[in-house]
Design a protein around this motif. Structure first.
Motif, short mmCIF file in Angstrom:
data_model
loop_
_atom_site.label_atom_id
_atom_site.label_comp_id
_atom_site.label_asym_id
_atom_site.label_seq_id
_atom_site.Cartn_x
_atom_site.Cartn_y
_atom_site.Cartn_z
N ASP A 58 -108.32 44.81 6.42
CA ASP A 58 -108.66 43.35 6.44
C ASP A 58 -109.47 43.04 7.78
O ASP A 58 -110.11 41.97 7.54
N TYR A 59 -109.23 43.60 8.86
CA TYR A 59 -110.22 43.31 10.10
C TYR A 59 -111.57 43.50 9.88
O TYR A 59 -112.16 42.85 10.28
N ALA A 62 -112.71 40.78 7.31
CA ALA A 62 -113.00 39.34 7.85
C ALA A 62 -114.09 39.39 8.61
O ALA A 62 -114.42 38.31 9.22
N SER A 63 -114.65 40.64 8.96
CA SER A 63 -116.16 40.63 9.93
C SER A 63 -115.65 40.12 11.31
O SER A 63 -116.36 39.43 11.83
N ILE A 64 -114.56 40.58 11.84
CA ILE A 64 -114.14 40.09 13.23
C ILE A 64 -114.84 40.47 14.18
O ILE A 64 -115.07 39.91 15.26
N GLN A 90 -113.97 36.77 2.98
CA GLN A 90 -113.73 36.87 4.31
C GLN A 90 -112.71 35.83 5.03
O GLN A 90 -111.89 36.54 5.86
N ILE A 91 -112.76 34.86 4.73
CA ILE A 91 -111.69 34.09 5.09
C ILE A 91 -110.24 34.51 4.56
O ILE A 91 -109.07 34.24 5.38
N LYS A 94 -109.16 37.21 6.81
CA LYS A 94 -108.91 36.93 8.17
C LYS A 94 -107.43 36.30 8.26
O LYS A 94 -106.64 36.55 8.99
N PHE A 97 -105.03 39.14 8.06
CA PHE A 97 -105.19 39.88 9.48
C PHE A 97 -104.31 38.93 10.47
O PHE A 97 -103.43 39.68 11.05
N ASP A 98 -104.51 37.88 10.60
CA ASP A 98 -103.81 36.78 11.56
C ASP A 98 -102.29 36.97 11.05
O ASP A 98 -101.30 37.10 11.96
#
Length: 154
Positions: A58-59, A62-64, A90-91, A94, A97-98
Motif C-alpha cells: 500500500d505504501y 500510494a506513491s508516498i 493511489q488515493i 493511501k 496505509f493511513d
C-alpha cells in the motif's frame, strides 16, 4: 536475484560508514528487505510478515515515497485500466496505509514505517529512535500483530 556485499558493523550491530573496517563484517543481501530477513530467520511469523508486506504494498501503491519522475502520459499500449483509475487507486492505497498505521498506534508506527516501508534494518531504526539495542524487534512484532488484526490476516 542475490546481490551480496560485505559490510562492517560495530559491537551493537550498527552498520559502519563505507571504508571503516572496525568490528566484524557481515554479508548482506541487498535484494532482501529487512522484514524478509527477519522472516527468513524465524524472528517474525507468517502472519506478521503478510501484514508487513501488505503495508509495504500500500505504501508503494500510494506513491508516498519521493519519486524521481512523474507519469504524464496515458498507457502506451492503449488499453484501459481495470478497476480504479491510477489516481483513485493511489488515493485508496493511501487511505489503507493511513488506517493501518493508525491501527498500529502511536509509538509503534514509527518502527513499523522505518523497517517495513523505508527498508531500514532494526539496528539503524533503533539508533534513529534512540531505543536500546534489541528493543526494536519486540515493538515491531507488536505493531505487525496490530496491523494483521486490522487487516484480518490469519
Amino acid at each position: 536475484m542475490r546481490e551480496l556485499v560485505e559490510r562492517s558493523i560495530d559491537s551493537e550491530g550498527v552498520p559502519q560508514q563505507a571504508g571503516a573496517r572496525r568490528g566484524r563484517t557481515v554479508t548482506v543481501n541487498l535484494a532482501e528487505s529487512p522484514l524478509g530477513w527477519l522472516r527468513a530467520r524465524g524472528l517474525v511469523d507468517a502472519r506478521q510478515f503478510a501484514a508487513g508486506e501488505r503495508l509495504r504494498a500500500d505504501y508503494e501503491r500510494a506513491s508516498i515515497a519521493p519519486s524521481v519522475t512523474m507519469r504524464w502520459a496515458e498507457r502506451v499500449d492503449g488499453a484501459r485500466y481495470d478497476g480504479l483509475d491510477p489516481t483513485s487507486a493511489q488515493i485508496a492505497a493511501k487511505a489503507r496505509f493511513d488506517s493501518a498505521l493508525a491501527a498500529a498506534g502511536p509509538g509503534l508506527a514509527d518502527i513499523l514505517w522505518r523497517v517495513v516501508c523505508a527498508g531500514e534494518g532494526l539496528p539503524v531504526a533503533e539508533k534513529a529512535l534512540h531505543w536500546p539495542a534489541r528493543a526494536g524487534r519486540l515493538v515491531l512484532t507488536l505493531a505487525l500483530d496490530r496491523v494483521a488484526a486490522h487487516h484480518a490476516i490469519g
